[in-house]
Design a protein around this motif. Sequence first.
Motif, PDB file in Angstrom:
ATOM      1  N   UNK A  22      79.601  65.254 -65.270  1.00 44.10           N
ATOM      2  CA  UNK A  22      80.991  65.170 -65.420  1.00 44.10           C
ATOM      3  C   UNK A  22      81.946  66.166 -64.584  1.00 44.10           C
ATOM      4  N   UNK A  23      81.357  67.557 -64.684  1.00 45.16           N
ATOM      5  CA  UNK A  23      82.002  68.337 -64.438  1.00 45.16           C
ATOM      6  C   UNK A  23      82.113  68.561 -62.794  1.00 45.16           C
ATOM      7  N   UNK A  24      81.277  67.924 -62.043  1.00 42.05           N
ATOM      8  CA  UNK A  24      81.450  67.581 -60.542  1.00 42.05           C
ATOM      9  C   UNK A  24      82.354  66.408 -60.455  1.00 42.05           C
ATOM     10  N   UNK A  25      82.341  65.371 -61.265  1.00 41.59           N
ATOM     11  CA  UNK A  25      83.319  64.496 -61.310  1.00 41.59           C
ATOM     12  C   UNK A  25      84.802  64.894 -61.321  1.00 41.59           C
ATOM     13  N   UNK A  26      84.982  65.805 -62.373  1.00 40.41           N
ATOM     14  CA  UNK A  26      86.375  66.555 -62.504  1.00 40.41           C
ATOM     15  C   UNK A  26      86.642  67.225 -61.287  1.00 40.41           C
ATOM     16  N   UNK A  27      85.902  67.893 -60.542  1.00 37.45           N
ATOM     17  CA  UNK A  27      86.164  68.612 -59.387  1.00 37.45           C
ATOM     18  C   UNK A  27      86.786  67.615 -58.264  1.00 37.45           C
ATOM     19  N   UNK A  28      85.901  66.485 -58.256  1.00 35.06           N
ATOM     20  CA  UNK A  28      86.171  65.577 -57.170  1.00 35.06           C
ATOM     21  C   UNK A  28      87.225  64.627 -57.417  1.00 35.06           C
ATOM     22  N   UNK A  29      88.072  64.838 -58.741  1.00 31.87           N
ATOM     23  CA  UNK A  29      89.124  64.077 -59.358  1.00 31.87           C
ATOM     24  C   UNK A  29      88.675  62.318 -59.203  1.00 31.87           C
ATOM     25  N   UNK A  30      87.591  62.420 -59.703  1.00 27.12           N
ATOM     26  CA  UNK A  30      87.100  60.957 -60.069  1.00 27.12           C
ATOM     27  C   UNK A  30      87.764  60.388 -61.217  1.00 27.12           C
ATOM     28  N   UNK A  31      87.702  59.318 -61.538  1.00 28.44           N
ATOM     29  CA  UNK A  31      88.291  58.497 -62.951  1.00 28.44           C
ATOM     30  C   UNK A  31      87.210  57.734 -63.641  1.00 28.44           C
ATOM     31  N   UNK A  32      86.337  58.611 -64.402  1.00 27.04           N
ATOM     32  CA  UNK A  32      85.225  57.664 -65.214  1.00 27.04           C
ATOM     33  C   UNK A  32      85.926  57.416 -66.609  1.00 27.04           C
ATOM     34  N   UNK A  33      85.245  56.388 -66.966  1.00 23.97           N
ATOM     35  CA  UNK A  33      85.601  55.879 -68.211  1.00 23.97           C
ATOM     36  C   UNK A  33      84.562  56.170 -69.199  1.00 23.97           C
ATOM     37  N   UNK A  34      84.608  57.186 -69.768  1.00 26.17           N
ATOM     38  CA  UNK A  34      83.292  57.810 -70.663  1.00 26.17           C
ATOM     39  C   UNK A  34      83.012  57.191 -72.127  1.00 26.17           C
ATOM     40  N   UNK A  35      81.992  56.626 -71.765  1.00 25.21           N
ATOM     41  CA  UNK A  35      81.547  56.083 -73.146  1.00 25.21           C
ATOM     42  C   UNK A  35      80.192  56.984 -73.703  1.00 25.21           C
ATOM     43  N   UNK A  36      80.596  57.844 -74.532  1.00 29.31           N
ATOM     44  CA  UNK A  36      79.448  58.812 -74.975  1.00 29.31           C
ATOM     45  C   UNK A  36      78.317  58.349 -75.621  1.00 29.31           C
TER      46      UNK A  36
END
Length: 360
Positions: A22-36
């Motif tokens: 997730x932290x790497x997605x944040x850095x890469x400006x990705x748009x995950x739809x997170x279902x924990x």
Amino acid sequence: MKLIFNAPINNLSFGNVTYNILREMYKQDDKPVIFPLGDPDYSAFDKIDEDFKSWIENSIEYRYHNLDKDLPTLTLWHLNGAERSIGSKNHLLTFYELNQPTYTEKKIVDMQHSTMFTASSSIEAFNKQGCKNLYKINLGLDPDFAPIDKPLIKNKIHFVLMGKFEKRKHTKEVIQLWLKKYGNDNKYLLSCCITNPFLKEKDMNTLLASIVDGKHYSNINFLPHLKTNSEVNHLLNSAHIDLTGVSGAEGWNLPAFNATALGKWSIVYNHTGHSSWATKENSILLEPKGKEEAHDGLFFNRNSKWNQGEIYTFDEEQVSKAMDMAVDLHKETNEGGLKMAKQFTYENTLNSIKKVIENG
């Protein structure tokens, strides 16, 4: 990239991998739809950036608003439970330690659009069952784990053993061998962080008592569960020698990997997930000599639909000689291990995952 991400956020190994992806997605400006999977628990991540945490929580809060049937789903979970999918194309990242996939496990893998493992041996095992669309993914070093320059343990040779107590990990054999060699010799210290959260406290205490056979040793510490990654980083940095890799089977083995990448001397069996990162250049590498049934009556049970097969055996003479070698090396920094921090990153992990999903 926009995708559905179905994964746990907690203080266990799965949760740590999720957090770093997730932290790497944040850095890469990705748009995950997170279902924990389960309620998010950030307690281990004591260095979390508040903007990053808000980004996660916002994605969770608005996950139903952003659902789209055409979005790919990335699930990070055990095979047991991975049959549940949110989107139409599910890509599974999982860990498998043994060598005999059951029919149920095969069917779970067959249901996935792709399945990513962290060990080549896992892919080989499922290939033999006729499974397809299997991919190898490496994990990385959590950037919150970093070398501490000042010595944390003085005038002792400090061994560390991490990972929950299991037969699979040879926890009892490793500790008893160490006590036979170094017990009550205060030039040496062993710190064990081996609490198993799936065992009752009473049962855990009984296991610990059986390890020392009722005797008192002045140079062994049984530590409680470490609550934060900073505490784990401090423990690993205090070590000269890590024994966590003396295990019978692993999907990756984060504690041994982390210790090695921090420049510690790790004794590591060359098999299963270890083979993804451990080499003669960065570890005291041991070649396994035999196999035994994984059954332990607790986590691996005969005739179960899950986790059938063998683990590699513990060879006392072999491990004893490796401990001697590690003692001889303990004053030197493991330069080969330190190089791993640049080779194995979560940027590479996420990019590899994206490549699998995009090509799928």
